[in-house]
Design an enzyme around this catalytic site. Sequence first.
Site, short mmCIF file in Angstrom:
data_model
loop_
_atom_site.label_atom_id
_atom_site.label_comp_id
_atom_site.label_asym_id
_atom_site.label_seq_id
_atom_site.Cartn_x
_atom_site.Cartn_y
_atom_site.Cartn_z
N HIS A 97 9.98 -3.94 3.88
CA HIS A 97 10.43 -2.50 3.88
C HIS A 97 10.76 -1.79 5.26
O HIS A 97 10.27 -2.32 6.14
CB HIS A 97 9.48 -1.78 2.92
CG HIS A 97 8.04 -1.42 3.63
ND1 HIS A 97 7.25 -2.56 3.86
CD2 HIS A 97 7.41 -0.44 3.96
CE1 HIS A 97 5.77 -2.09 4.35
NE2 HIS A 97 6.15 -0.43 4.30
N HIS A 132 0.99 -1.35 -0.10
CA HIS A 132 0.06 0.06 -0.03
C HIS A 132 0.98 1.39 -0.10
O HIS A 132 0.58 2.30 0.51
CB HIS A 132 -1.06 0.00 1.05
CG HIS A 132 -0.16 -0.01 2.54
ND1 HIS A 132 -0.59 -0.83 3.49
CD2 HIS A 132 0.83 0.64 3.06
CE1 HIS A 132 0.02 -0.56 4.77
NE2 HIS A 132 1.04 0.31 4.47
N HIS A 177 -1.76 4.63 9.74
CA HIS A 177 -0.46 5.05 9.88
C HIS A 177 -0.28 6.64 10.71
O HIS A 177 0.42 7.26 10.49
CB HIS A 177 0.17 5.21 8.92
CG HIS A 177 0.42 4.25 7.71
ND1 HIS A 177 -0.62 3.40 7.19
CD2 HIS A 177 1.59 3.30 7.66
CE1 HIS A 177 -0.07 2.40 6.70
NE2 HIS A 177 1.13 2.26 6.93
N GLU A 217 4.26 -5.11 8.59
CA GLU A 217 2.96 -4.88 8.05
C GLU A 217 2.56 -6.39 7.47
O GLU A 217 1.16 -6.41 7.08
CB GLU A 217 2.82 -3.97 7.00
CG GLU A 217 2.83 -2.63 7.39
CD GLU A 217 2.92 -1.38 6.33
OE1 GLU A 217 2.91 -0.47 6.88
OE2 GLU A 217 3.38 -1.72 5.16
C1 DHB Z 1 5.87 3.55 2.04
C2 DHB Z 1 5.35 2.36 2.44
C3 DHB Z 1 4.41 1.86 3.46
O1 DHB Z 1 3.90 0.79 3.97
C4 DHB Z 1 3.73 3.36 3.92
O2 DHB Z 1 2.90 3.11 4.72
C5 DHB Z 1 4.32 4.36 3.41
C6 DHB Z 1 5.30 4.60 2.56
C7 DHB Z 1 6.93 3.56 0.95
O3 DHB Z 1 7.63 2.67 0.66
O4 DHB Z 1 7.21 4.84 0.68
FE FE Z 2 2.46 1.16 5.37
#
Ligand code: DHB
Ligand code: FE
Length: 277
Positions: free
Chosen positions: A191, A12, A59, A238
């Site tokens: 990530h 997302h 978030h 996540e």
């Molecule tokens: C990004 C990824 C995320 O899960 C999020 O909530 C906000 C930003 C990103 O990779 O930029």
């Molecule tokens: Fe996120």
Amino acid sequence: MARLVGCVNTSHVPAIGKAIASGLQQEPYWKPFFDGFPPIRAWLDEVRPDVAVVVYNDHGLNFFLDKMPTFALGAAPQYRNADEGWGIPTLAPFAGEPELSWHLIDCLIDCEFDLTTCQEMLVDHAFTLPMKLLWPDGQAPATVPLCINTVQFPLPGARRVWALGEALGRAIRSWDSDARVVVIGSGGLSHQLDGQRAGFINKDFDQRFLRSLVEDPTWATRYSIRDLVELTGSQGVELLMWLAARATLGERVRLVHRNYHIPISNTAAATLALAVD
Ligand code: DHB
Ligand code: FE
């Protein structure tokens, strides 16, 4: 009784919202990600869900660090989106399905999951982006948001989240309705957005995790939250949303489609749809 047709899990990243708004889906940077969706939309056209239960992590739009429920379930007639500062256009409100919400709340609290119940709830990019990706023309079904904390430690562990997903699946199937329900899991995969490991991605783990959801779905429950942060990055946790969504379906699933592409922004972007036939 209601019929649970399957689940769709997807990443997302906010930049997806900007790419959609700017019509960049066929640009080389974006195409490998967006190409994952037409087969899944074709499947959704077949199974025609009436309701989407969206498992996601907020978030900081609706819950901030001062008040952070571990699990929160929406019970509103509609869910408004609002500006989070990412530059994504704010979307029109999403319709709720309060009857299903209260049925889920009754069942889950009866199973000892002490949810926070929300009769008002703003939904952020983790909720809106999957809806926009799966129903781009705004013909989205009614929704029930289920929020799992992955922002403020301590986080619920993978085993607990799996058990929540199992209970959610039983609750959906016991809803006295002819509705068809799809579960959406929004998050991950690997990530990390900040700190020394910003930009961290673990392709091997992601691929193993994707396979496990079809072949050995409780595989990831062996890992503690600490392990998951180490293996997938601080935001990679996540993936708990994917586990909860998968757990609703029971043992036997059919792979509808999967896609994996590195990176979009800082994230290993993946999409996986599973059907219950
Ligand atoms: C990004 C990824 C995320 O899960 C999020 O909530 C906000 C930003 C990103 O990779 O930029
Ligand atoms: Fe996120």
